[in-house]
Scaffold this active site. Sequence first.
Site, PDB file in Angstrom:
ATOM      1  N   ASP A  25       0.989  -0.789  -0.186  1.00  0.00           N
ATOM      2  CA  ASP A  25       0.368   0.331  -0.010  1.00  0.00           C
ATOM      3  C   ASP A  25       1.071   1.757   0.344  1.00  0.00           C
ATOM      4  OD1 ASP A  25       1.184  -0.173   2.741  1.00  0.00           O
ATOM      5  OD2 ASP A  25      -0.907   0.043   3.015  1.00  0.00           O
TER       6      ASP A  25
ATOM      7  N   GLU B 211      -0.734  -9.523  -1.862  1.00  0.00           N
ATOM      8  CA  GLU B 211      -0.799  -8.270  -0.030  1.00  0.00           C
ATOM      9  C   GLU B 211      -2.046  -7.501  -0.642  1.00  0.00           C
ATOM     10  OE1 GLU B 211       0.050  -5.273   2.712  1.00  0.00           O
ATOM     11  OE2 GLU B 211       0.888  -7.087   4.061  1.00  0.00           O
TER      12      GLU B 211
ATOM     13  N   GLU C  43      -2.130   5.364   2.482  1.00  0.00           N
ATOM     14  CA  GLU C  43      -1.898   4.366   2.177  1.00  0.00           C
ATOM     15  C   GLU C  43      -3.805   2.791   1.432  1.00  0.00           C
ATOM     16  OE1 GLU C  43      -0.857   5.010   4.818  1.00  0.00           O
ATOM     17  OE2 GLU C  43       1.808   5.198   4.735  1.00  0.00           O
TER      18      GLU C  43
ATOM     19  N   HIS D 157       5.370   6.235  13.272  1.00  0.00           N
ATOM     20  CA  HIS D 157       6.087   6.487  12.044  1.00  0.00           C
ATOM     21  C   HIS D 157       4.650   6.820  11.094  1.00  0.00           C
ATOM     22  CE1 HIS D 157       5.529   3.843   8.893  1.00  0.00           C
ATOM     23  NE2 HIS D 157       5.990   2.888   9.990  1.00  0.00           N
TER      24      HIS D 157
ATOM     25  N   ARG E  14       2.397   8.740   9.029  1.00  0.00           N
ATOM     26  CA  ARG E  14       1.586   9.922   8.903  1.00  0.00           C
ATOM     27  C   ARG E  14       0.280  10.843   9.404  1.00  0.00           C
ATOM     28  NH1 ARG E  14       4.367   9.203   4.578  1.00  0.00           N
ATOM     29  NH2 ARG E  14       5.453  10.989   3.544  1.00  0.00           N
TER      30      ARG E  14
ATOM     31  N   HIS F 248      12.673   5.578  13.511  1.00  0.00           N
ATOM     32  CA  HIS F 248      12.382   6.226  11.756  1.00  0.00           C
ATOM     33  C   HIS F 248      13.337   6.682  11.037  1.00  0.00           C
ATOM     34  CE1 HIS F 248      10.812   6.224   7.352  1.00  0.00           C
ATOM     35  NE2 HIS F 248       9.493   5.713   7.661  1.00  0.00           N
TER      36      HIS F 248
HETATM   37  C1  UD1 Z   1       6.735   4.696   3.185  1.00  0.00           C
HETATM   38  C2  UD1 Z   1       4.917   4.757   3.046  1.00  0.00           C
HETATM   39  C3  UD1 Z   1       4.423   3.666   3.996  1.00  0.00           C
HETATM   40  C4  UD1 Z   1       5.149   2.402   4.625  1.00  0.00           C
HETATM   41  C5  UD1 Z   1       6.295   3.109   5.329  1.00  0.00           C
HETATM   42  C6  UD1 Z   1       7.738   2.249   5.838  1.00  0.00           C
HETATM   43  C7  UD1 Z   1       3.982   6.307   1.089  1.00  0.00           C
HETATM   44  C8  UD1 Z   1       3.350   7.281   1.385  1.00  0.00           C
HETATM   45  N1  UD1 Z   1       4.647   5.756   2.933  1.00  0.00           N
HETATM   46  O1  UD1 Z   1       6.734   5.922   4.241  1.00  0.00           O
HETATM   47  O2  UD1 Z   1       3.115   3.329   4.009  1.00  0.00           O
HETATM   48  O3  UD1 Z   1       4.877   2.419   6.329  1.00  0.00           O
HETATM   49  O4  UD1 Z   1       6.838   3.817   4.279  1.00  0.00           O
HETATM   50  O5  UD1 Z   1       8.594   2.307   6.440  1.00  0.00           O
HETATM   51  O6  UD1 Z   1       4.527   5.389   0.967  1.00  0.00           O
HETATM   52  N2  UD1 Z   1      14.144   7.981   5.036  1.00  0.00           N
HETATM   53  C9  UD1 Z   1      15.684   8.341   5.217  1.00  0.00           C
HETATM   54  N3  UD1 Z   1      15.689   6.809   4.531  1.00  0.00           N
HETATM   55  C10 UD1 Z   1      15.288   5.913   4.362  1.00  0.00           C
HETATM   56  C11 UD1 Z   1      14.245   6.212   4.283  1.00  0.00           C
HETATM   57  C12 UD1 Z   1      13.267   7.336   4.454  1.00  0.00           C
HETATM   58  O7  UD1 Z   1      16.193   9.466   5.477  1.00  0.00           O
HETATM   59  O8  UD1 Z   1      15.979   4.821   4.315  1.00  0.00           O
HETATM   60  C13 UD1 Z   1      13.629   9.715   5.490  1.00  0.00           C
HETATM   61  C14 UD1 Z   1      14.095  10.489   3.629  1.00  0.00           C
HETATM   62  O9  UD1 Z   1      14.135  12.157   4.598  1.00  0.00           O
HETATM   63  C15 UD1 Z   1      12.500  10.875   3.454  1.00  0.00           C
HETATM   64  C16 UD1 Z   1      11.130  10.426   4.645  1.00  0.00           C
HETATM   65  O10 UD1 Z   1      12.084   9.225   5.712  1.00  0.00           O
HETATM   66  O11 UD1 Z   1      11.829  11.386   3.047  1.00  0.00           O
HETATM   67  C17 UD1 Z   1      10.184   9.769   4.509  1.00  0.00           C
HETATM   68  O12 UD1 Z   1       9.821   8.370   3.374  1.00  0.00           O
HETATM   69  P1  UD1 Z   1       8.259   8.781   2.395  1.00  0.00           P
HETATM   70  O13 UD1 Z   1       9.190   6.679   2.002  1.00  0.00           O
HETATM   71  O14 UD1 Z   1       8.049   9.468   2.195  1.00  0.00           O
HETATM   72  O15 UD1 Z   1       7.345   8.023   3.926  1.00  0.00           O
HETATM   73  P2  UD1 Z   1       7.605   6.982   4.941  1.00  0.00           P
HETATM   74  O16 UD1 Z   1       6.992   7.625   6.159  1.00  0.00           O
HETATM   75  O17 UD1 Z   1       9.432   6.172   5.588  1.00  0.00           O
HETATM   76  N1  UDP Z   2      11.911  -2.848  10.435  1.00  0.00           N
HETATM   77  C1  UDP Z   2      13.112  -3.408  10.973  1.00  0.00           C
HETATM   78  N2  UDP Z   2      14.112  -2.438  11.066  1.00  0.00           N
HETATM   79  C2  UDP Z   2      13.357  -1.472  12.343  1.00  0.00           C
HETATM   80  C3  UDP Z   2      11.020  -1.181  11.692  1.00  0.00           C
HETATM   81  C4  UDP Z   2      10.857  -2.195  11.371  1.00  0.00           C
HETATM   82  O1  UDP Z   2      13.651  -4.175   9.921  1.00  0.00           O
HETATM   83  O2  UDP Z   2      14.067  -1.133  12.829  1.00  0.00           O
HETATM   84  C5  UDP Z   2      10.095  -4.266  10.508  1.00  0.00           C
HETATM   85  C6  UDP Z   2       9.529  -4.888  10.689  1.00  0.00           C
HETATM   86  O3  UDP Z   2       9.880  -5.830  11.469  1.00  0.00           O
HETATM   87  C7  UDP Z   2       8.337  -4.658   9.358  1.00  0.00           C
HETATM   88  C8  UDP Z   2       8.460  -4.037   9.309  1.00  0.00           C
HETATM   89  O4  UDP Z   2      10.292  -3.244   9.562  1.00  0.00           O
HETATM   90  O5  UDP Z   2       8.754  -6.022   8.717  1.00  0.00           O
HETATM   91  C9  UDP Z   2       7.548  -2.734   8.815  1.00  0.00           C
HETATM   92  O6  UDP Z   2       7.869  -1.186   8.145  1.00  0.00           O
HETATM   93  P1  UDP Z   2       7.665   0.056   8.843  1.00  0.00           P
HETATM   94  O7  UDP Z   2       7.366  -0.176  10.313  1.00  0.00           O
HETATM   95  O8  UDP Z   2       8.553   0.948   8.274  1.00  0.00           O
HETATM   96  O9  UDP Z   2       6.423  -0.221   7.195  1.00  0.00           O
HETATM   97  P2  UDP Z   2       4.875  -0.458   8.093  1.00  0.00           P
HETATM   98  O10 UDP Z   2       4.858  -1.767   8.325  1.00  0.00           O
HETATM   99  O11 UDP Z   2       3.835   0.584   9.063  1.00  0.00           O
HETATM  100  O12 UDP Z   2       3.691  -0.294   6.415  1.00  0.00           O
END
Ligand code: UD1
Ligand code: UDP
Length: 366
Positions: free
Chosen positions: A97, A119, A133, A204, A206, A236
């Site tokens: 999602d 999924e 999502e 984490h 939104r 995160h």
């Molecule tokens: C995204 C997904 C969310 C998912 C989550 C898992 C969307 C809209 N959101 O949200 O569904 O649950 O990932 O974690 O697709 N960043 C880093 N390094 C990384 C990853 C992220 O620095 O490896 C920082 C960056 O500044 C980036 C920000 O996090 O711009 C947000 O990342 P983004 O993928 O847009 O949103 P998530 O909240 O991670």
């Molecule tokens: N996870 C991980 N390291 C971390 C935090 C989470 O490997 O420090 C794993 C967690 O076990 C799960 C997945 O990341 O498998 C969940 O991802 P996240 O919470 O980012 O996204 P969501 O499930 O909310 O979409």
Amino acid sequence: MKKRIVLAFGTRPEAIKMAPVYLALKKRETIEPLILLTGQHRTQLEQALAIFGVPYERNLDVMTDRQTLPGLAARILPGIAQALHDLRADYVLVHGDTLTTFVSAWAAFLERIPVGHVEAGLRSGSMSEPFPEEANRVLTDALCDTFFAPTEGARDNLLKSGAHPERIWVTGQTAVDAILFASKQGRLPECVPPSGRVVTVTLHRRENWPVLGALAERLAAVANAHSDWTFVFPVHLNPIVREAVMPALSACENVKLIDPLEYGQMAALLARSSLILTDSGGLQEEGASLGVPVAVVRNVTERPEGVQAGIVTLLGNEPETAMNSFAALMDDEARIRSMARSKNPYGDGYASERIASALEERIKNE
Ligand code: UD1
Ligand code: UDP
């Protein structure tokens, strides 16, 4: 000739739940699986893939610091479309999602390449929770021609939205495959004490951003009142999340604020925990798979099976109410034990093999 199946994904949870699918597809004689990364995440994506040893063909590397949703979508769409063309994709698989999920499915649709959704069919019933999502998942399902539903409930949701019953396979959750694989390999992070009770915390989402600071303050109070527990919180990498939660919790000795963990270490941490406090989707499935009760900081969940089974409880996201309920759970040993005994509703560890079999059947006459 083998069919070229491109698995397109880009964030941590997609990588964790698609790596087992890649490994299952790789064993099939009729299929050549290829991984295409959007790079919506960078470090967190690498950390998720590390233990699976799966190779990728291309990484669009689209992530920017503090990226916006429209900006991200605009970078992913043409990049995916071009890569699908270059990789001569016969079929595309997306997962879950995220924005990567929807935009990759849309790119494939525009290129007239059939798409399957792993999924598929989860629904919270509210377009604002989880945001964005729920919309990503509904829009992805509208574009796909094959659906791999993790549960019967997800299948029912797909049928209600008009999906053809012959295009839906109920497979179980690949998160179960992933956690069973990872929990055999990971080592515990150093901050985890050898004895005593542990809570794993992640926050984490939104829709929780406006209340993250207040949630963290209330959590600090709960931690201070439970000095015999250790709270391990891999934060995160999103700076918006870090700026909201770290100031409130950094002074608490029994709260270990750490950088995100590689998936093997995360699996070991979850298995060592007595409770999980989270707003994540994947952790609800992993807690259910490991028999670790999960308290979810959300008002609704698109994963109701865990709540029905008894392993998951919804706390809402009003900070005071949510954290008071969590403190009450921590103090109720009998309830924790009873939740932990729930049956896992998400599968048996063979979802990826079922997806591979279903996909072979789906593409054999193409
Ligand atoms: C995204 C997904 C969310 C998912 C989550 C898992 C969307 C809209 N959101 O949200 O569904 O649950 O990932 O974690 O697709 N960043 C880093 N390094 C990384 C990853 C992220 O620095 O490896 C920082 C960056 O500044 C980036 C920000 O996090 O711009 C947000 O990342 P983004 O993928 O847009 O949103 P998530 O909240 O991670
Ligand atoms: N996870 C991980 N390291 C971390 C935090 C989470 O490997 O420090 C794993 C967690 O076990 C799960 C997945 O990341 O498998 C969940 O991802 P996240 O919470 O980012 O996204 P969501 O499930 O909310 O979409």
